[in-house]
Motif scaffolding. Structure first.
Motif, PDB file in Angstrom:
ATOM      1  N   ILE A   1      -8.837   4.466  15.455  1.00  7.27           N
ATOM      2  CA  ILE A   1      -8.859   5.763  16.123  1.00  7.27           C
ATOM      3  C   ILE A   1      -9.901   5.754  17.235  1.00  7.27           C
ATOM      4  O   ILE A   1      -9.705   6.343  18.299  1.00  7.27           O
TER       5      ILE A   1
ATOM      6  N   SER B   1      -8.624   2.251   9.744  1.00  9.98           N
ATOM      7  CA  SER B   1      -7.893   3.210  10.541  1.00  9.98           C
ATOM      8  C   SER B   1      -8.831   3.991  11.451  1.00  9.98           C
ATOM      9  O   SER B   1      -8.520   4.224  12.632  1.00  9.98           O
TER      10      SER B   1
ATOM     11  N   ASN C   1      -8.573   1.011   3.923  1.00  9.57           N
ATOM     12  CA  ASN C   1      -7.576   1.446   4.893  1.00  9.57           C
ATOM     13  C   ASN C   1      -8.109   2.573   5.770  1.00  9.57           C
ATOM     14  O   ASN C   1      -7.857   2.621   6.972  1.00  9.57           O
ATOM     15  N   ILE C   2      -8.850   3.488   5.146  1.00  8.96           N
ATOM     16  CA  ILE C   2      -9.401   4.604   5.916  1.00  8.96           C
ATOM     17  C   ILE C   2     -10.378   4.079   6.960  1.00  8.96           C
ATOM     18  O   ILE C   2     -10.351   4.479   8.130  1.00  8.96           O
TER      19      ILE C   2
ATOM     20  N   GLY D   1      -4.651   6.638   3.110  1.00  4.38           N
ATOM     21  CA  GLY D   1      -5.805   6.456   2.241  1.00  4.38           C
ATOM     22  C   GLY D   1      -6.214   7.766   1.578  1.00  4.38           C
ATOM     23  O   GLY D   1      -6.463   7.823   0.378  1.00  4.38           O
ATOM     24  N   THR D   2      -6.283   8.828   2.378  1.00  7.14           N
ATOM     25  CA  THR D   2      -6.678  10.130   1.831  1.00  7.14           C
ATOM     26  C   THR D   2      -5.643  10.614   0.822  1.00  7.14           C
ATOM     27  O   THR D   2      -5.984  11.142  -0.239  1.00  7.14           O
TER      28      THR D   2
ATOM     29  N   ILE E   1      -3.637   8.896  -1.064  1.00 15.56           N
ATOM     30  CA  ILE E   1      -3.674   8.194  -2.337  1.00 15.56           C
ATOM     31  C   ILE E   1      -4.902   8.609  -3.135  1.00 15.56           C
ATOM     32  O   ILE E   1      -4.838   8.727  -4.365  1.00 15.56           O
ATOM     33  N   ILE E   2      -6.005   8.869  -2.451  1.00 12.42           N
ATOM     34  CA  ILE E   2      -7.200   9.317  -3.177  1.00 12.42           C
ATOM     35  C   ILE E   2      -6.953  10.676  -3.815  1.00 12.42           C
ATOM     36  O   ILE E   2      -7.295  10.910  -4.981  1.00 12.42           O
TER      37      ILE E   2
ATOM     38  N   PHE F   1       0.827  -1.195   0.000  1.00 16.06           N
ATOM     39  CA  PHE F   1       0.000   0.000   0.000  1.00 16.06           C
ATOM     40  C   PHE F   1       0.868   1.254   0.000  1.00 16.06           C
ATOM     41  O   PHE F   1       0.593   2.224  -0.701  1.00 16.06           O
TER      42      PHE F   1
ATOM     43  N   ALA G   1      -8.130   2.067  -0.798  1.00 18.39           N
ATOM     44  CA  ALA G   1      -7.894   3.252   0.021  1.00 18.39           C
ATOM     45  C   ALA G   1      -8.977   3.403   1.089  1.00 18.39           C
ATOM     46  O   ALA G   1      -8.668   3.636   2.265  1.00 18.39           O
TER      47      ALA G   1
ATOM     48  N   SER H   1      -1.300   9.791  16.911  1.00 19.37           N
ATOM     49  CA  SER H   1      -1.371   8.347  17.110  1.00 19.37           C
ATOM     50  C   SER H   1      -1.205   7.591  15.787  1.00 19.37           C
ATOM     51  O   SER H   1      -1.643   8.045  14.749  1.00 19.37           O
ATOM     52  N   SER H   2      -0.566   6.448  15.877  1.00 20.54           N
ATOM     53  CA  SER H   2      -0.325   5.660  14.666  1.00 20.54           C
ATOM     54  C   SER H   2      -1.620   5.151  14.066  1.00 20.54           C
ATOM     55  O   SER H   2      -1.640   4.698  12.920  1.00 20.54           O
ATOM     56  N   SER H   3      -2.715   5.206  14.827  1.00 21.48           N
ATOM     57  CA  SER H   3      -3.990   4.761  14.275  1.00 21.48           C
ATOM     58  C   SER H   3      -4.399   5.606  13.088  1.00 21.48           C
ATOM     59  O   SER H   3      -5.167   5.154  12.246  1.00 21.48           O
ATOM     60  N   TRP H   4      -3.889   6.837  13.013  1.00 26.17           N
ATOM     61  CA  TRP H   4      -4.285   7.734  11.938  1.00 26.17           C
ATOM     62  C   TRP H   4      -3.606   7.403  10.617  1.00 26.17           C
ATOM     63  O   TRP H   4      -3.944   7.970   9.581  1.00 26.17           O
ATOM     64  N   GLN H   5      -2.654   6.478  10.669  1.00 25.98           N
ATOM     65  CA  GLN H   5      -1.865   6.241   9.469  1.00 25.98           C
ATOM     66  C   GLN H   5      -2.730   5.821   8.281  1.00 25.98           C
ATOM     67  O   GLN H   5      -2.546   6.301   7.174  1.00 25.98           O
ATOM     68  N   GLY H   6      -3.682   4.928   8.544  1.00 25.06           N
ATOM     69  CA  GLY H   6      -4.550   4.462   7.459  1.00 25.06           C
ATOM     70  C   GLY H   6      -5.336   5.595   6.838  1.00 25.06           C
ATOM     71  O   GLY H   6      -5.441   5.695   5.612  1.00 25.06           O
ATOM     72  N   VAL H   7      -5.886   6.456   7.691  1.00 23.32           N
ATOM     73  CA  VAL H   7      -6.665   7.583   7.182  1.00 23.32           C
ATOM     74  C   VAL H   7      -5.769   8.488   6.336  1.00 23.32           C
ATOM     75  O   VAL H   7      -6.127   8.914   5.244  1.00 23.32           O
TER      76      VAL H   7
END
Lengths: 322, 314
Positions: free
Chosen positions: B138, B134, B130-131, A303-304, A306-307, A251, B127, A294-300
């Motif tokens: 959170i 994630s 993943n969002i 993802g954002t 790449i969009i 990813f 994407a 926080s590392s939890s935000w990494q996906g957001v």
């Protein structure tokens, strides 16, 4: 909007990654006083180098226009685990070289598997690589059996963490080297340009006598090789080899390539864009750490990003074909 | 002889899943006698609801020549939202509506991007997956315990002596079977997946048909999320990670072609049952999660190859 202004905007959008890069750097210099320190920037460069190598491999696969290589992270894992057996502190130089060769061979083999599934078995690339990803992970986990190899030979640590001539960090040098090789390959060699054409216009490629199947396999083999190289460097950087590594590397690599302007439909993308993409992603990661997000935000975040990147690419392509 | 072979081949597409099911049944019963018990099957049928719903989502997407990878992530995330709502004493019916809205919101994002740009749906839903995951992290980086008897009845209760999940799945599938086969919308879905140009000339609004799939998937994934929290009495950000792969595998196993336009809902259901049995069997013989995923990956590739061979033999 008159034509000239639109053209300016399109060109600006095409190189948007430059602006974003500058924006992040400027913002971070003010947001955190640790950002502009030598240690931090060095860390960012080292990390970005590894991501860049993987992203370059992903670019090779994406240029073909068949899809992305979802198995990249798994290839990093399996090739590094197989190779690490030869990277122990007690290993001789011969064994180390053998390990590097084996690692790269494993990467190439996995890439070839991907290529064969896509060309001769006519499987859709995304799903085929997704399936191989799970298979390779299973093999890597079974092979390592929960163990982590930790007593890594200093030479490998040097590859991941050292400095050449005491100044230039090794992974950065290697990343630069690979970028130059890839750029030369794609621009100046016949095979490289065949790769571009296969993605841009498969029909035209076939009619010009290009062996499309072989080119596709080659693209995925190169992706696997780059993944293996990154894997070996990771072993050096982390000082350990384990099966868990690289869970979301595919990813990250896709994001870096996409930010750098590599199109998902194939046939377009420049290597220096990928450099910017790798830097941007690594800087975002760095920003996350320094700003205690926080590392939890990494996906957001990823993802954002790449969009946004693909949206920009879509609008640029649309303007250009108008 | 040719004639007999052709006759048999006519029935082959749907029987792939049945063969798979029979194979798993035989293999697992041999390996572990605990598999073939009534209580185990009742257990499987209660667990089955989530995968069944997500397979329906995958089916709709693949039918229209798209892919929706976000269903697992949205399922987990909506579960987390539900848990938070319940913890804050939001009445259940309202909580359900809010959660479904959240799911549909993701569907809107997916749909707009997939419908109005040429960006491959795979990347878009990758994407958003993943969002969504994630966002779940959170909310909370661990498991939230939820104890609510009305909620857990959805998974553990019976209606007229039949486990409620079975009734729920049957109802949802019956509705979609009706829509797919007896309503214009269903015909549109098949047309959009099979031959886009023909669909366009027939006046079908391809873009909106494709978008509608994501909206439905968003809502259904949220329902799956509710059921999952009901079943586990808890919510976890990664509870449904990987289910999208199972769902895609189940759909193709059930005879739906990956290039769209072909496939029966009943086949997808059979495929889901086969994958559920496979999972359950692998759990019983104690295979690690990683090894299970490896087997699913292998099954996916084999199924895709069979799908391609089937296409080329036409």
């Amino acid at each position: 909007m008159n034509k000239r202004l639109r053209k300016v905007f399109t060109t600006a959008a095409k190189y948007s990654y430059v602006f974003i890069l500058l924006l992040i750097v400027i913002f971070m210099s003010f947001a955190s006083d640790q950002f502009l320190t030598g240690a931090n920037l060095l860390n960012v460069l080292r990390q970005a180098s590894l991501l860049l190598i993987m992203a370059l491999g992903m670019t090779m696969a994406m240029l073909l226009g068949r899809g992305v290589d979802m198995s990249l992270g798994a290839i990093v894992s399996i090739s590094s685990c197989f190779a690490a057996q030869f990277f122990l502190r007690s290993s001789s130089m011969v064994e180390i070289i053998l390990g590097i060769v084996i690692g790269i061979a494993v990467g190439a083999f996995c890439g070839a598997l991907n290529g064969i599934m896509i060309t001769f078995l006519h499987l859709p690339a995304m799903l085929a690589t997704y399936g191989l990803r799970e298979i390779l992970r299973g093999v890597a986990y079974a092979y390592m059996d929960g163990n982590v190899i930790t007593n890594i030979h200093p030479f490998i640590s040097f590859l991941g963490n050292g400095r050449i001539a005491g100044v230039f960090p090794t992974p950065v040098v290697m990343a630069v080297l690979f970028t130059l090789i890839c750029t030369y390959f794609l621009k100046r060699t016949k095979t490289g340009r065949e790769l571009y054409l296969t993605g841009a216009n498969p029909q035209a490629a076939k009619f010009s006598g290009i062996n499309v199947d072989r080119t596709v396999i080659l693209g995925f083999v190169l992706s696997g090789v780059m993944a293996a190289v990154a894997g070996i460097l990771y072993v050096g950087r982390l000082g350990a080899a384990e099966a868990e590594i690289g869970n979301d590397f595919h990813f990250q690599a896709v994001s870096a390539a996409a930010i750098g302007g590599v199109s998902f439909n194939g046939g377009s993308g420049k290597t220096y864009g990928v450099i910017a993409g790798a830097l941007i992603l690594t800087l975002l990661n760095n920003a996350q750490n320094l700003l205690s997000i926080s590392s939890s935000w990494q996906g957001v975040i990823y993802g954002t990003v790449i969009i946004i990147a693909v949206l920009i690419d879509y609008f640029v392509t649309k303007q250009q074909t108008n | 002889m040719q004639n007999k072979l052709a006759k048999v081949k006519k029935y082959l597409p749907k029987t792939g899943a049945i063969y798979g099911m029979l194979l798993f049944l035989v293999v697992f019963s041999l390996i572990n006698p605990k598999f073939l018990t009534v209580s185990n099957f009742v257990n499987i049928s209660r667990q089955f609801a989530v995968l069944a719903i997500l397979t329906l989502c995958a089916f709709l997407a693949i039918l229209t020549h798209q892919l929706d990878l976000s269903i697992g992530g949205v399922c987990s995330f909506t579960g987390m939202v539900l848990a938070v709502l319940i913890k804050n004493s939001v009445p259940l019916p309202l909580a359900y509506i809010i959660v479904i809205f959240v799911g549909v919101a993701f569907g809107v994002i997916n749909g707009l991007l997939a419908g109005f740009t040429t960006i491959p749906p795979f990347i878009i839903t990758l994407a958003t997956m993943n969002i969504a995951s994630s966002l779940g992290l959170i909310i909370y980086q661990g498991t939230i315990q939820v104890s609510n008897s009305a909620l857990s009845w959805l998974s553990n209760g019976n209606l007229f002596f039949i486990p409620f999940p079975i009734i729920l799945i049957s109802t949802i599938y019956a509705i979609f079977y009706f829509v797919l086969n007896k309503r214009k919308y269903g015909t549109r879905l098949y047309a959009v997946g099979g031959r886009v140009e023909a669909a366009k000339s027939a006046g079908i609004n391809v873009v909106w048909t494709k978008i509608s799939v994501y909206l439905i998937n968003g809502g259904l994934s949220a329902v799956a999320g509710i059921i999952m929290v009901s079943r586990l009495s808890s919510a976890n950000p990664s509870s449904a990670i990987g289910y999208e792969l199972d769902a895609i595998c189940a759909t193709v196993l059930g005879g739906t072609s990956i290039s769209g336009g072909k496939g029966k809902l009943g086949g997808a259901l059979l495929g889901a049952i086969a994958i559920q049995m496979l999972r359950n069997g692998m759990n019983i013989i104690g295979l690690r999660i990683v090894s299970q995923k490896m087997i699913i990956g292998l099954v996916l590739i084999i199924i895709l190859v069979i799908d391609v061979l089937r296409k080329e033999s036409k």
